[in-house]
Design a protein around this motif. Structure first.
Motif, PDB file in Angstrom:
ATOM      1  N   LYS A 356       0.833  -1.211   0.000  1.00 33.98           N
ATOM      2  CA  LYS A 356       0.000   0.000   0.000  1.00 33.98           C
ATOM      3  C   LYS A 356       0.864   1.256   0.000  1.00 33.98           C
ATOM      4  N   VAL A 357       2.106   1.114  -0.462  1.00 38.18           N
ATOM      5  CA  VAL A 357       3.049   2.236  -0.410  1.00 38.18           C
ATOM      6  C   VAL A 357       2.566   3.398  -1.262  1.00 38.18           C
ATOM      7  N   ASP A 358       2.052   3.111  -2.474  1.00 39.69           N
ATOM      8  CA  ASP A 358       1.595   4.191  -3.357  1.00 39.69           C
ATOM      9  C   ASP A 358       0.438   4.958  -2.718  1.00 39.69           C
ATOM     10  N   GLN A 359      -0.500   4.220  -2.096  1.00 41.66           N
ATOM     11  CA  GLN A 359      -1.615   4.878  -1.410  1.00 41.66           C
ATOM     12  C   GLN A 359      -1.095   5.740  -0.254  1.00 41.66           C
ATOM     13  N   ALA A 360      -0.121   5.201   0.459  1.00 40.45           N
ATOM     14  CA  ALA A 360       0.453   5.934   1.589  1.00 40.45           C
ATOM     15  C   ALA A 360       1.125   7.219   1.112  1.00 40.45           C
ATOM     16  N   LYS A 361       1.884   7.115   0.009  1.00 40.89           N
ATOM     17  CA  LYS A 361       2.556   8.305  -0.525  1.00 40.89           C
ATOM     18  C   LYS A 361       1.539   9.362  -0.934  1.00 40.89           C
ATOM     19  N   ALA A 362       0.480   8.935  -1.596  1.00 40.78           N
ATOM     20  CA  ALA A 362      -0.541   9.887  -2.046  1.00 40.78           C
ATOM     21  C   ALA A 362      -1.181  10.600  -0.861  1.00 40.78           C
ATOM     22  N   ALA A 363      -1.501   9.845   0.193  1.00 38.12           N
ATOM     23  CA  ALA A 363      -2.142  10.437   1.367  1.00 38.12           C
ATOM     24  C   ALA A 363      -1.214  11.415   2.080  1.00 38.12           C
ATOM     25  N   VAL A 364       0.041  11.025   2.247  1.00 41.16           N
ATOM     26  CA  VAL A 364       1.001  11.881   2.946  1.00 41.16           C
ATOM     27  C   VAL A 364       1.292  13.145   2.137  1.00 41.16           C
ATOM     28  N   LYS A 365       1.447  12.978   0.818  1.00 35.91           N
ATOM     29  CA  LYS A 365       1.699  14.156  -0.026  1.00 35.91           C
ATOM     30  C   LYS A 365       0.527  15.132   0.038  1.00 35.91           C
ATOM     31  N   MET A 367      -1.546  15.576   2.529  1.00 38.23           N
ATOM     32  CA  MET A 367      -1.513  16.250   3.826  1.00 38.23           C
ATOM     33  C   MET A 367      -0.412  17.308   3.868  1.00 38.23           C
ATOM     34  N   ILE A 368       0.708  16.995   3.252  1.00 39.81           N
ATOM     35  CA  ILE A 368       1.823  17.957   3.228  1.00 39.81           C
ATOM     36  C   ILE A 368       1.429  19.199   2.438  1.00 39.81           C
ATOM     37  N   ARG A 369       0.825  18.972   1.264  1.00 45.46           N
ATOM     38  CA  ARG A 369       0.449  20.119   0.422  1.00 45.46           C
ATOM     39  C   ARG A 369      -0.650  20.959   1.082  1.00 45.46           C
ATOM     40  N   GLN A 370      -1.680  20.300   1.595  1.00 47.46           N
ATOM     41  CA  GLN A 370      -2.816  21.030   2.165  1.00 47.46           C
ATOM     42  C   GLN A 370      -2.435  21.845   3.398  1.00 47.46           C
ATOM     43  N   ASN A 371      -1.521  21.313   4.176  1.00 39.72           N
ATOM     44  CA  ASN A 371      -1.186  21.954   5.449  1.00 39.72           C
ATOM     45  C   ASN A 371       0.144  22.694   5.426  1.00 39.72           C
ATOM     46  N   HIS A 372       0.786  22.699   4.251  1.00 50.45           N
ATOM     47  CA  HIS A 372       2.069  23.414   4.091  1.00 50.45           C
ATOM     48  C   HIS A 372       3.117  22.922   5.098  1.00 50.45           C
ATOM     49  N   VAL A 373       3.222  21.603   5.188  1.00 51.62           N
ATOM     50  CA  VAL A 373       4.203  20.987   6.092  1.00 51.62           C
ATOM     51  C   VAL A 373       5.617  21.338   5.646  1.00 51.62           C
ATOM     52  N   GLU A 374       6.493  21.622   6.646  1.00 47.77           N
ATOM     53  CA  GLU A 374       7.879  21.987   6.342  1.00 47.77           C
ATOM     54  C   GLU A 374       8.894  20.964   6.842  1.00 47.77           C
ATOM     55  N   VAL A 375       8.545  20.278   7.931  1.00 50.64           N
ATOM     56  CA  VAL A 375       9.483  19.323   8.541  1.00 50.64           C
ATOM     57  C   VAL A 375       8.714  18.073   8.956  1.00 50.64           C
ATOM     58  N   LEU A 376       9.361  16.905   8.820  1.00 50.92           N
ATOM     59  CA  LEU A 376       8.772  15.650   9.266  1.00 50.92           C
ATOM     60  C   LEU A 376       9.528  15.150  10.496  1.00 50.92           C
ATOM     61  N   ALA A 377       8.794  14.694  11.493  1.00 50.14           N
ATOM     62  CA  ALA A 377       9.385  14.079  12.687  1.00 50.14           C
ATOM     63  C   ALA A 377       9.001  12.605  12.676  1.00 50.14           C
ATOM     64  N   ALA A 391       9.749   8.234   4.068  1.00 46.42           N
ATOM     65  CA  ALA A 391       9.752   9.690   4.172  1.00 46.42           C
ATOM     66  C   ALA A 391      10.790  10.311   3.243  1.00 46.42           C
ATOM     67  N   ALA A 392      11.971   9.688   3.163  1.00 51.51           N
ATOM     68  CA  ALA A 392      13.016  10.204   2.274  1.00 51.51           C
ATOM     69  C   ALA A 392      12.561  10.151   0.820  1.00 51.51           C
ATOM     70  N   ASP A 393      11.862   9.076   0.450  1.00 55.33           N
ATOM     71  CA  ASP A 393      11.336   8.959  -0.923  1.00 55.33           C
ATOM     72  C   ASP A 393      10.298  10.045  -1.200  1.00 55.33           C
ATOM     73  N   VAL A 394       9.396  10.274  -0.229  1.00 51.79           N
ATOM     74  CA  VAL A 394       8.365  11.305  -0.392  1.00 51.79           C
ATOM     75  C   VAL A 394       9.013  12.683  -0.547  1.00 51.79           C
ATOM     76  N   GLU A 397      10.543  12.972  -4.037  1.00 51.53           N
ATOM     77  CA  GLU A 397       9.523  13.079  -5.086  1.00 51.53           C
ATOM     78  C   GLU A 397       8.834  14.443  -5.062  1.00 51.53           C
ATOM     79  N   LEU A 398       8.591  14.996  -3.874  1.00 52.20           N
ATOM     80  CA  LEU A 398       7.975  16.322  -3.782  1.00 52.20           C
ATOM     81  C   LEU A 398       8.928  17.413  -4.257  1.00 52.20           C
ATOM     82  N   ALA A 399      10.211  17.196  -4.051  1.00 49.19           N
ATOM     83  CA  ALA A 399      11.192  18.166  -4.553  1.00 49.19           C
ATOM     84  C   ALA A 399      11.175  18.181  -6.080  1.00 49.19           C
ATOM     85  N   GLU A 400      11.032  16.983  -6.670  1.00 50.92           N
ATOM     86  CA  GLU A 400      11.021  16.886  -8.131  1.00 50.92           C
ATOM     87  C   GLU A 400       9.715  17.404  -8.727  1.00 50.92           C
ATOM     88  N   SER A 401       8.577  17.088  -8.070  1.00 52.62           N
ATOM     89  CA  SER A 401       7.272  17.434  -8.653  1.00 52.62           C
ATOM     90  C   SER A 401       6.775  18.819  -8.264  1.00 52.62           C
TER      91      SER A 401
END
Length: 730
Positions: A356-365, A367-377, A391-394, A397-401
């Motif tokens: 379910k990695v692809d689903q997880a990436k989509a959900a996390v991305k 949340m990051i975009r909607q909430n303007h996340v800057e740092v992950l703990a 997290a490193a992959d996300v 990918e967000l840096a590229e996209s």
């Protein structure tokens, strides 16, 4: 701390031991006895104490309590001996001169009520006079002939009488304070700790299955390991000495060269006393001393580590996503804004085996975009390695996209689950599942370690060694003191602090903390420090202790934003006026000249004019220039990462940057970004000799290390700092 107000006879002794001026020791003791808190004394009574810091004040208070306890025990012992009509001027002088509780107990031993012993049975049979006569060892004395006079129904013959007399002498020798002191010195200097295997079973204690080390050289962490191995039934531990030499020491003190036939009986009694009574007693005593000293050392290490962990610089003004890793229950996700308010939560499955990695990436991305996340703990628990890679992959990918440049940090999740299931967490987040609360805690730990970690039992934060083996009362006292000192050195926002954080402020109880929060919720934010006086349960003494540590950013009275105590407001206002400033200038660039103006007017004259001492004047000046300055802001910032390595990526000789996670007796564990912390052994920390790793390192330090070896099977990484240039060095 003791609350007695009687004159203290220990001022000169404490001054000598702590290398402090007697007047400052006297000032500190008086303030402690008056019921003032350590943070209050350290911050606001510097003139009386010579600016002692909180750690020195706590050690001074602990030593004072010991000396007073020693006095009380001396009185009890003297009273008991006097009631037995056995007190002599010499014995009274020896008790008065005793420096430790052990010395007092040695002196009391002959007079202490005992269980039924061989000696007490012999005394009951009337053999004490025979024992006294034998001990005198007169050259013309015939022990056998004299013993024949003591025969009766219970003592059938002279041999039995002499045996009873010898039992009495053995106990007297064992109870002799001088004898025990000599043998105690011998054991400490020449004793060996020896351990052997207790059962035919493999264990983590294999290195101690046939182990010997001198008492004088045995380090604390090995003492604690031996103690635990013995408790768990894997080891048998003993103290070994050259018994012939030890017995000879006892005999030499009592046997006379020209003692005739009696001397042989006294010598036999001395040997019996040593083997049967003294050695078992001293072995138990010495084991206890070693364990106590090791525990105290471990508690100190734990306290130092906790202090450094709590004082990690906060990451301010960032929206943070907390990831609490997991397999079956998934990875819990929580997003909090810059103030710690929860914005979003969810559960994803980033571990590849669930597909379910692809689903997880989509959900996390999302949340990051909607909430303007800057740092992950990211929590460092189960599935942490996979979640970190996810997290490193996300991030990549967000840096590229999206052109986003996020970073992450692995955060210790020690105690998060305990907190999540606590009553406190339920009150704070009644709308969230237990598992989601831990993700919120992890996110907030990155934002402000101190504010979040105070909600957790200090023993559960994961920066100690053998903490569960420690004397829990002493451990709790030490760790609670550390938390209190840290909270008060940083200061607390009166209008945003949680009840657990407020409870750690000097002078505020748990009940009062709840009352402060309740008043805030019913009547709105506090507008001034003086409004604290209206809080139920917060009397004048509590106000005095806590007011200076509570801040009100944006308050009408700008002094309420500072660490200036309300008792010093008149002095602060007079200082502003004397230097040509207004209250509105506090914290502005205009205050840059304040030091120069104070110097021009002359500090001694100003102090006399303001009615304060120079330490208080310096503190007021610092606060007027930078109101509510957070001492953590001057520390190096935490190391954030954007990519992750695996254990397999490590190569011998590779140099990396890492963060010190834990400092223990034999080294330090360093997070180098591969999920598994590496060990820098004490021998690899510095090119020079160091007594303890904390002489060089502390929790949170960012260091450069070189990989010495990697054991993939055992997941062990050996690191060195030797010959590796450190950050900030040329």
């Amino acid at each position: 701390m003791s609350e007695t107000t009687t004159p203290n006879p220990h001022i000169s002794q404490l001054a000598q031991e702590f290398e402090l001026a007697p007047r400052y020791v006297e000032g500190a003791v008086k303030l402690i006895d008056e019921g003032n808190t350590i943070p209050f004394i350290a911050r606001y009574r510097k003139e009386a104490t010579g600016s002692m810091d909180d750690q020195v004040l706590r050690r001074l208070g602990e030593r004072l309590d010991y000396l007073r306890g020693l006095d009380a025990r001396k009185e009890e012992v003297s009273r008991s001996i006097t009631e037995q009509n056995a007190m002599t001027p010499e014995l009274q002088a020896s008790i008065a001169a005793a420096k430790t509780l052990a010395e007092v107990e040695d002196l009391y031993r002959p007079y202490k009520p005992k269980r039924k012993t061989r000696a007490s049975i012999a005394r009951a049979r009337g053999l004490q006079p025979l024992a006294d006569a034998v001990l005198r060892q007169n050259s013309g004395f015939d022990p056998a002939a004299e013993a024949a006079k003591y025969t009766n129904d219970e003592v059938p013959d002279a041999a039995a009488a002499l045996a009873g007399a010898q039992d009495i002498l053995a106990e007297q020798i064992s109870d002799d304070a001088r004898c025990r002191a000599e043998l105690r010195r011998f054991y400490r200097a020449f004793g060996l700790v020896h351990s052997v295997k207790a059962k035919e079973e493999d264990s983590v204690y294999a290195q101690y299955y046939d182990y010997t080390e001198p008492v004088s050289k045995l380090p604390g962490h090995r003492i604690l390991a031996l103690d635990r191995g013995e408790r768990e039934g894997f080891l048998k531990v003993s103290i070994q000495v050259e018994s012939d030499r030890a017995a000879a020491i006892a005999a030499k003190l009592f046997v006379r060269r020209a003692g005739g036939p009696s001397a042989a009986i006294v010598e036999a009694a001395a040997l019996d006393a040593y083997k049967r009574l003294i050695h078992p007693s001293l072995e138990t005593e010495l084991r206890g001393e070693l364990s106590d000293k090791a525990a105290e050392g471990a508690i100190q290490v734990f306290g130092d580590n906790l202090r450094q962990l709590l004082m990690q610089p906060p990451i301010r003004g960032k929206v943070v996503m907390g990831l609490d890793p997991g397999y079956r229950m998934g990875c819990k996700v929580a997003v909090v804004d810059a103030t710690g308010r929860v914005l979003d939560t969810g559960v994803v499955y980033p571990v590849p085996e669930f597909k379910k990695v692809d689903q997880a990436k989509a959900a996390v991305k999302r949340m990051i975009r909607q909430n303007h996340v800057e740092v992950l703990a990211i929590g460092n628990g189960t599935a942490g390695r996979e979640t970190e890679q996810f997290a490193a992959d996300v991030i990549r990918e967000l840096a590229e996209s999206d052109g986003l440049h996020l970073q992450y940090m692995v955060v210790s999740e020690a105690g998060a689950s305990v907190y999540s299931a606590s009553k406190l967490a339920a009150e704070e987040f009644p709308q969230f599942d237990v598992n989601l609360r831990s993700a919120v805690s992890i996110a907030r730990r990155l934002q402000d370690p101190l504010a979040e970690l105070v909600k957790i039992d200090p023993k559960a934060v994961g920066v100690g060694q053998y903490q569960h083996d420690m004397p829990q009362k002493r451990l709790n006292e030490t760790l609670d003191g550390v938390v209190e000192d840290c909270v008060n050195s940083v200061g607390v926002d009166l209008n945003t602090a949680s009840a657990p954080l407020l409870r750690r402020v000097a002078g505020i109880t748990a009940a009062t903390a709840k009352n402060i929060v309740a008043r805030r919720e019913t009547e709105g934010p506090f507008a001034s420090r003086t409004e604290l006086k209206k809080v139920k349960g917060l009397g004048p003494k509590a106000f005095e202790q806590c007011a200076g540590f509570l801040r009100l950013p944006g308050a009408k009275n700008k002094l309420d934003e500072t660490a200036v105590h309300p008792e010093s407001y008149p002095a602060a206002k007079a200082l502003l006026q004397a230097c040509g400033y207004k209250a509105a200038d506090i914290g502005t660039p205009a205050m840059a000249e304040l030091d120069a103006r104070v110097a021009q007017l002359g500090a001694p004259g100003l102090c006399a004019q303001l009615g304060v001492g120079e330490p208080t004047l310096r503190d007021i000046v610092a606060e007027l220039k930078k109101p509510g300055r957070d001492v953590r802001d001057s520390l190096p910032k935490p190391l954030l990462r954007s990519d992750v390595m695996g254990l397999e990526d490590l190569k011998e000789g590779m140099e990396l940057t890492g963060t010190v996670r834990n400092v223990i007796d034999f080294g330090a564990f360093v997070d180098i970004g591969v999920h598994q912390d590496g060990l820098v052994h004490i021998s690899q920390i510095s090119d020079r000799f160091i007594k303890h790793p904390r002489d060089v390192l502390k929790v949170g330090d960012v260091v450069r290390v070189r990989v010495l070896s990697v054991d993939g099977k055992k997941k062990r990484i050996a690191l060195t700092m030797k010959g590796v240039p450190q950050p900030g060095t040329v």
